[in-house]
Each structure stands twice: as structure tokens, then as C-alpha cells.
Enzyme design. Sequence first.
Site, PDB file in Angstrom:
ATOM      1  N   GLY A  45       0.835  -1.191   0.000  1.00 35.93           N
ATOM      2  CA  GLY A  45       0.000   0.000   0.000  1.00 35.93           C
ATOM      3  C   GLY A  45       0.863   1.230   0.000  1.00 35.93           C
ATOM      4  O   GLY A  45       2.048   1.197  -0.324  1.00 35.93           O
ATOM      5  N   GLU A  46       0.270   2.374   0.347  1.00 34.35           N
ATOM      6  CA  GLU A  46       1.036   3.599   0.439  1.00 34.35           C
ATOM      7  C   GLU A  46       0.497   4.466   1.562  1.00 34.35           C
ATOM      8  O   GLU A  46      -0.697   4.440   1.876  1.00 34.35           O
ATOM      9  CB  GLU A  46       1.015   4.376  -0.876  1.00 34.35           C
ATOM     10  CG  GLU A  46      -0.341   4.944  -1.262  1.00 34.35           C
ATOM     11  CD  GLU A  46      -0.285   5.705  -2.575  1.00 34.35           C
ATOM     12  OE1 GLU A  46       0.161   6.866  -2.543  1.00 34.35           O
ATOM     13  OE2 GLU A  46      -0.679   5.138  -3.594  1.00 34.35           O
ATOM     14  N   GLY A  48       1.173   8.481   3.595  1.00 37.48           N
ATOM     15  CA  GLY A  48       1.260   9.868   3.197  1.00 37.48           C
ATOM     16  C   GLY A  48       2.621  10.232   2.645  1.00 37.48           C
ATOM     17  O   GLY A  48       2.750  11.224   1.940  1.00 37.48           O
ATOM     18  N   VAL A  52       4.784   1.314   0.271  1.00 39.32           N
ATOM     19  CA  VAL A  52       5.144   0.230   1.182  1.00 39.32           C
ATOM     20  C   VAL A  52       5.056  -1.095   0.431  1.00 39.32           C
ATOM     21  O   VAL A  52       4.038  -1.393  -0.200  1.00 39.32           O
ATOM     22  CB  VAL A  52       4.236   0.195   2.428  1.00 39.32           C
ATOM     23  CG1 VAL A  52       4.735  -0.857   3.410  1.00 39.32           C
ATOM     24  CG2 VAL A  52       4.176   1.557   3.095  1.00 39.32           C
ATOM     25  N   LYS A  67       9.597   0.487   3.134  1.00 38.04           N
ATOM     26  CA  LYS A  67       8.970   1.773   2.813  1.00 38.04           C
ATOM     27  C   LYS A  67       9.971   2.618   2.033  1.00 38.04           C
ATOM     28  O   LYS A  67      11.127   2.769   2.449  1.00 38.04           O
ATOM     29  CB  LYS A  67       8.541   2.506   4.078  1.00 38.04           C
ATOM     30  CG  LYS A  67       7.894   3.860   3.787  1.00 38.04           C
ATOM     31  CD  LYS A  67       7.398   4.533   5.059  1.00 38.04           C
ATOM     32  CE  LYS A  67       6.085   3.914   5.496  1.00 38.04           C
ATOM     33  NZ  LYS A  67       5.458   4.712   6.581  1.00 38.04           N
ATOM     34  N   ASP A 166       1.247  10.847  15.183  1.00 35.76           N
ATOM     35  CA  ASP A 166       0.198  10.424  14.246  1.00 35.76           C
ATOM     36  C   ASP A 166      -0.437   9.125  14.714  1.00 35.76           C
ATOM     37  O   ASP A 166      -0.688   8.219  13.929  1.00 35.76           O
ATOM     38  CB  ASP A 166       0.770  10.258  12.838  1.00 35.76           C
ATOM     39  CG  ASP A 166      -0.330  10.182  11.767  1.00 35.76           C
ATOM     40  OD1 ASP A 166      -1.451  10.658  12.043  1.00 35.76           O
ATOM     41  OD2 ASP A 166      -0.070   9.655  10.675  1.00 35.76           O
TER      42      ASP A 166
END
Length: 827
Positions: A45-46, A48, A52, A67, A166
Amino acid sequence: MTEPEDPTRHESLNTAPKASPARRDEGAKSAGEYIGGYRIVGRLGEGGMGLVYEAEQALPRRRVALKIVRGGAFADPTHALLLEREAQALARLRHAGIAAVYEAGRTDDGLGFFAMELVQGPTLSAYLETQSPKLSPAEVRRRLQLFRRIADAVHYAHLRGVIHCDLKPSNIVVTSETVAEGKLPETKILDFGLARVIDAEARDASRTTELGVLSGTLAYMSPEQTRGNPDEIDLRADVYALGVVLYEMLTGERPYRLSGLSLHEALAVIVSELPRPLRQAYPGAGTLDPDIATIVHTALEKDPTRRYASAAALSGDIECFLTSRPISSRPSTVGYRLRRFVQRNRILVGSGVAIFLTLAGGVAVSTRFGLREAEQRQIAERARDDLGTVAAFQAEMLQRVDPEVAGREMLRSLRARLEESAQRQQGASAATASELAALDRTLSALNSTDLARDILDHNILQPAAEAVTENFAQRPAIETRLRESLGRTYLNLGSFDQAEGQAKRLLELLDQGASEDPQTKVAALRLGGRVAERLGKFDEAKSRFERAASAAGVFGQESPEALAVRTDLASLAWRAGRYDEAEAIATPTLATCEKVLGPDSLTTLDVLNVSATLALSRGRFEEAARAYSRVLETHRRVLGPDRRETVGVMNNLAVVYWRMKRYSNAETLLTEAIEVHRRQLGEDHPTTLNALGTLALVYSDQGRHADAAALHRRILELRQRSLGEAHPSTLRSMNNLAVALTGLKSYEEAAAIFARLIAMYVQLQLQNDPGFAIAIHSRGELNIARRNWSAARADLERACAVYAKLGHANLEQAKMQLADVVSKLER
């Protein structure tokens, strides 16, 4: 050779958010390509800041999450800096609840990357969606325990100078293997890509890139974080985010509704509006405890100075709630402390109040609670006129002695009964009010279960026993029921000597024909047998159980009463080392229980527990693990996770895991069990000490001999004080301490303890007891460590002889050690 303690009878991967479709970045890679020394397996996935991938490292060979910064060599400098900082921050963290970083760097073409632990499992949000949306009190407690694991991992990072900035459910993964086990799962925090290093140099270096920039996910950002000034942000920003996460875990919603708002409007809401009250959003049955709402809203305070100062403080208040202690974020009034005391000491207050209510309801009332002697006689006289009412009332009170049932409502009943008595008796109200106030002050001042037990004994149980003697000398049927209640309460508290006093008086009453009720006879005789068994008086226990079996015969051989007594006899035979006899009783009893009472009957589970213990003693570990696991699963489902019976089986299963060398499983179970035992029973209760003793054995087998010796020494001191030198549990602790000292190479002290221990077994004429064989075996191992081969041979030969008589699981190990010693002597 350590001696075991007595058994108790009774899909999102490393990424958030998900991958965006239909875009081919310059830095994108296909399966089979390499980044650094990592071969790409597939795209996960990705986030921000980057893409990845799942990748494979050649040496050491393992799968990792890789990453990389989007944009390749032309990556945005700010994103590249943040990525590098994430690697630096994570490299300082080594915690089971945080995904580890393995390597960071840049490729020859300028591509920034780092490799981190591949964590498989759903995100916290996805995991919670699979759970029931209607929260029960047990599920609320479970989620609070799960949240504490997250908060503790965050605190670990804070102590090492790292702020996440975060935190959100999509950055927390519930690991797949622990989800599959159906227990409280483990979690791992991902993506410290926005973490700020607190060290001054790092902060100065980063200020130009962070000033005025919003870094984080808006819904979880603290008010000070929304302003974008890094000087205002400290670890309390993570505390705020944890508050939002906890709010969401308990309600399925967030404290602010930001959807549809512009950025400016959303920021204004976060900075100035109050969050929606947790109790309004709570979807569970019943009313949410006010302490939980207080904890959540303290974490969500807009002013950081009014917020919890650390993740540890937030986690600590949750622990206080879970253990029924006053939380730090709420004013500590007398009434509040009293309520928490009662919840924390349910077995103590509940047992004592049950006895007291029995007497206050027309049986006898202590003068310390404000009723004059004449009034006591009047109340007792009225009770004597209605034997049936007193007996029925006593039966009801016996149901409330259990620690999981007694609590706040019992205390309210006590107060109501006293107030009612004060209103009925002229001139007594002022005295009663004074005594009630004194009771409030006393209970609110208590800080330990041990102190509570002492006060309960001296202020309620002893006066109750005296009142029974004084008021019911001529009413033996009532005295029998009250003595059984008192004896059972003392047994639950671990006060075996006091329980034995009640049991002996019960036997006298039965011998005098005090009660013709067979149910009362069976209960009294079983109590006497259990007390004698706990005191190590096995012959007396057997005699009492056999009398109980005879009394239960009137109900039939397949009755619950008869089956329960046969279970008692099987357990006693095991404890006395008579394994063949125990198995001969337990096997047919279990079959009958399953046929007549069903698989979920508590009696069925009790005898299955005994069968599992026999399998453990004979070295059939897989069989024992299956049986204990079945008992544990049923107890959790039928009784609940915190019931005494449930936690006791956890300890038993931990013993099996210890013997199977599954140390992490054993330690997890024991840690949870010990927490509940300490909260409900106190540090020096025999059940707590059993669990602590097993934990010490786990330490020993892992080579943590100093930790094991310290724990065994403390347990031995407590057992000597409460049980005496000759009790089987005390002797077991002596052996285990000497074994731990052998591991520490403190040979002289270990030898002295073994000499004293073996002499005590001989003095007690217990040379055929399994504990004696284990002590001789353990001394043989000490002699092996000292290379004293002749002495080791003598000890091991003697141990093997006793093991062979008992059919003990240690026989094979002792034979192997003996063969090795003989070979050394012959060489």
C-alpha cells in the site's frame, strides 16, 4: 528438580491508509526487482509519505515491510527528511508493541528507503469491527486492557525521546497470531514517520521544515498540534491522540464530527468545542462507569496542562479502574474511596458482610456496631422463635460470600439493615450513625488486602463466632449452618487454622446429632475434608470425605452430591501421591459427570481438572494441556474471565506450558492470573502464592536464577508465617529455593536448606511422599553441580526408588541422570 505448585480446583499490513489505485510513481517497483539488498515480493500500500512493499531480505533470510519515498531521486526534501527521521527514531526502540526497524539508507540512484518488521493482522479499527457493537462490562474491561498495551508501548517510546504525532487506529495492528488464539491480542504500533526527536539538536535541525506545517491526521490531532508550532508539541500530544483512540474503542465513534467541514471549520472545532460526552456515545448495555468517562475526557483536555502528563499516567488510571482503586483524575472523597474499597476487596468485605448480615438479621449483632446488650438479646430471642426464617436467610447469605457476587450492593444492604435497626430501637440511632461513620473512615483508609483481611477477622468474623457460641448453644441445627458458613469464609480467605477450628466444632455437632438434614451433613463434612487437605492432614481429610460420601449416599450414587465428594477423594489421593488410586476414582467419575450433569457442569469441570492434574503428574503433557484448555474455555464462557475458578485453571495450564518449555505462554497466563489474585485475595493468599511460585519456576528454567531465588525466598517467608514449617506448601518452597540457589552456584546455602528439608520429611515420616523424592532428586542435582559423584549417585538411586513406587513423571529424567553419574564414577 523443581517441584510444581499445587493445581487450583476450581487484513492490513504495515500501512495506513490503504493503497491508492491507478498511479505509477517513479519510485514504484514490480515484484522481483531489488531495492538495496531487498527483493520486492509485492506492494502492500502507500502512506502519506511513501510506498510500502513486502520484500525479502537475503541475509538474514526474512520477510520485511519496505517503505520508500515517493518520487525516487527527485523526492520532496521534506518527505525525505521525515522518512529518515522515522528510521532514526524507530532504530532507538526495541519493544514488543512497536514494529522494529531493521535498516535505513539510500540506493545508488538516490532512492530513500528503510526496512522494518513485517506485521500481519488487521488494524485496530478493523479488529474492533469484528467484535460485538453492544459492549458488555466484560468487553469494556477487555478493551481497556488492550488499550493499556498500546499506551504502555507509547510510553516506552516517550522515555526514549520519541513522540509519534500520528497515533490512530489505522497505525495500530492487532497481530494475526494472537487474534487467532481468541485471547487478549497483542498490538504493534506502526509508522513513526511523523515522530519528533526530543533531543535539542534534532529539534533545531528540523524546525525550518516543520514550522507552520500540519503533520498528522486531523481527527486525532491535539489542539496545540493543529497550530503547527513544533515548540508547543510534546508527549502530551500523543496522550490526546490516545484519548481519541480510546473514545473510538469504547463507542465506535470519534469525539468530534468533522466530516463535511472545511479545514478551517474543523480546526475551530478541535480547538474550541467540547467533545461529545462519552456516556452519550456509549453503545453498551447499562450505564458506563463514571470513572471511565473521567479518564477519557481528561486525556482529551484541550489545555495540555490539564491533560494526563504522560501515557503512563493515563495507563495507570485505567489500571486503577480495573483494580477498583481510586483514579487520580477524580476528587478523592470518602464515599468514593469507600465504594472503590468494596469493589477491590469483594471477597473480604462481601464475606464479612454476609456473616454480619446473617447475625444482624435477627441472629446476633456485635456491640461494636452500636446495639446495646439488651437489644442484642431481644433480636436473638425473636430469631429463635422462627428457625425456618433464620435458616432461609442464612442460605441466601451463603450465596453472597463469593467474591464475584459480593460488593457494593452488599455494603448497601449492611447500611440499610443497621439504619433499620436504629429506627426500631429507641436511643440506638445516634450510636449506629456514629459506628457507620467510623466504618466509613476505616474502610476508606485501607490500602491493602492483607490489612482488610486482618480487620475483617478481628472486627467481624471473630465477634460473629463468639455470637454463635453465645446465642445458639441450645439450637445446634442453626449453629451447624452458621459454623459451616464461617468455616467456608475462613477457607476462602486462606485462614486455614481458623477454618479448622470451625470444622472441628462442626464434627462435634454432627457426632451429637445436631442436624438430620443430609445436605447440611454433606456440606459440613466436605468443608472439614477440604480444610484438613489444605493443612496437609491427608488421613483426616480422607476420613472426613469418606463420611461425606456415606452421607451423600441417600441422594444416589449419580447425584451431584455424591459425584462432588468422589471428586474430592480423587483430588486428595493425587495430593497425597497416590496416583493410581486417584486415577481409579477420577476416570469413572468424569464419565458419569459428563453423562448425568453435562460437559459444562462445574462438578464435571472440577473432576476434569483433577484428571488433567494426574496427566501432568504422569508426564502426559499434551493430554493435560487439552483438558485444562477445555476447562478454561468453559469457565471463561460460563463464569467469566475474572472468576476465581477461571483464574485458577489459568495457573494450572501455565504449569503444563512450563513443563512443555513453552515459557512465553506460561508467563502470559501467570501474569494475568497473579494480577487478579492480588486484587481479589491479597499478596499472601495461598492461591496467589501458588501462581507466584509457578512464575518463579518459569524464571528458573529460563536461567533467571536470581529473579527466581528472590521470588521463592519471599514465598517461603510468607508460607512459614501463615502455614508453618511443616506444611507441604512450605516444604515445596524450601526445595524450590534451594534449586534456584543451585542455579546461582550458592552451593553452601542450597546444601543447608536441602539437609534441613530432608530431615523434616524423615521426621514427619513422609519418605514415600513425592515431595521427599523431589527433594532427594534436587540434592542429587546439587551434588552433580559440585561434581560429588558418589553422593549424587546415592541421592538419585533413592529418588528413583520412590518415583517408581508412585509412577511419577520424574522417574525417566532421574534414571538418565543416574546413568550419567554412574558412567563418570566407572570411568
